[in-house]
Design an enzyme around this catalytic site. Structure first.
Site, mmCIF file in Angstrom:
data_model
loop_
_atom_site.group_PDB
_atom_site.id
_atom_site.type_symbol
_atom_site.label_atom_id
_atom_site.label_comp_id
_atom_site.label_asym_id
_atom_site.label_seq_id
_atom_site.Cartn_x
_atom_site.Cartn_y
_atom_site.Cartn_z
ATOM 1 N N ASP A 1 0.837 -1.188 0.000
ATOM 2 C CA ASP A 1 0.000 0.000 0.000
ATOM 3 C C ASP A 1 0.879 1.247 0.000
ATOM 4 O OD1 ASP A 1 -2.319 1.641 0.334
ATOM 5 O OD2 ASP A 1 -2.024 1.622 2.505
ATOM 6 N N ASP B 1 -0.407 4.939 0.972
ATOM 7 C CA ASP B 1 -0.715 5.881 2.044
ATOM 8 C C ASP B 1 -0.708 5.193 3.399
ATOM 9 O OD1 ASP B 1 -1.085 7.749 0.011
ATOM 10 O OD2 ASP B 1 -3.208 7.232 -0.171
ATOM 11 N N ASP C 1 -2.220 -0.778 5.922
ATOM 12 C CA ASP C 1 -2.547 -0.286 7.263
ATOM 13 C C ASP C 1 -4.036 -0.384 7.565
ATOM 14 O OD1 ASP C 1 -2.792 1.825 5.285
ATOM 15 O OD2 ASP C 1 -3.147 3.219 6.939
#
Length: 178
Positions: free
Chosen positions: A9, A11, A134
């Site tokens: 990922d 961000d 996240d």
């Protein structure tokens, strides 16, 4: 022998979106949020003015100017030795971010080939051996092995392997190839 694959990922994993979002939010609201003050809160509870958050995330240059997470560049380069690395971002929610994310990756991760960059909506379609993210909303549907990268909003989640930083990510993944 075919290399195992990793979806990473952007961000909150490669790019420190928390720091920049906090700075923009504080400036617009006069609040004094910090990474420590929002730890353990959901994104909605940490940033209560959701209209403002959407405005910030849709502003020109927000995604283009995100700082890189510590050790991310060196770690991803190291992981490429044993894994096929894909950068996967659910970028279509914020269309202005598409070109900015490509430019950001070109600046900080120029060694990632264009064909290994996936900008999508839902990550449920991603079929890699590992996914580093996240958000549980992505990891819970991971077809491979999920690795949760620690962020303020996931510190109380315990149902995935956790990595608190990039050095821990490399250690976890290197265990799988040795």
């Amino acid at each position: 022998m075919k290399k195992k694959s990793i979806a990473i990922d952007m961000d909150g994993v490669l790019a420190d979106i928390e720091l920049q979002l906090i700075e923009h939010y504080n400036k617009a609201t006069g609040k004094s949020l910090s990474k420590e003050s929002i730890e353990g809160l959901s994104e909605e509870d940490a940033f209560t003015d959701r209209t403002l958050v959407r405005e910030v995330l849709n502003a020109d240059n927000f995604f283009r100017t995100l700082p890189v997470m510590p050790d991310a560049i060196e770690s991803v380069r190291q992981l490429q030795e044993n894994f096929e690395v894909f950068i996967v971002s659910a970028a279509t929610e914020f269309p202005v971010s598409l070109a900015e994310k490509i430019a950001w990756l070109g600046e900080f991760f120029p060694f990632i080939k264009w064909e290994n960059i996936i900008l999508c909506g839902s990550k449920r379609i991603i079929n890699t051996d590992y996914m580093i993210d996240d958000h549980c909303k992505n990891l819970d549907y991971c077809m491979g092995k999920p690795i949760m990268f620690t962020a303020f909003h996931n510190v109380n989640q315990t149902h995935h392997i956790r990595a608190n930083n990039w050095k821990e990510v490399v250690a976890v993944l290197n265990q799988t190839v040795s």
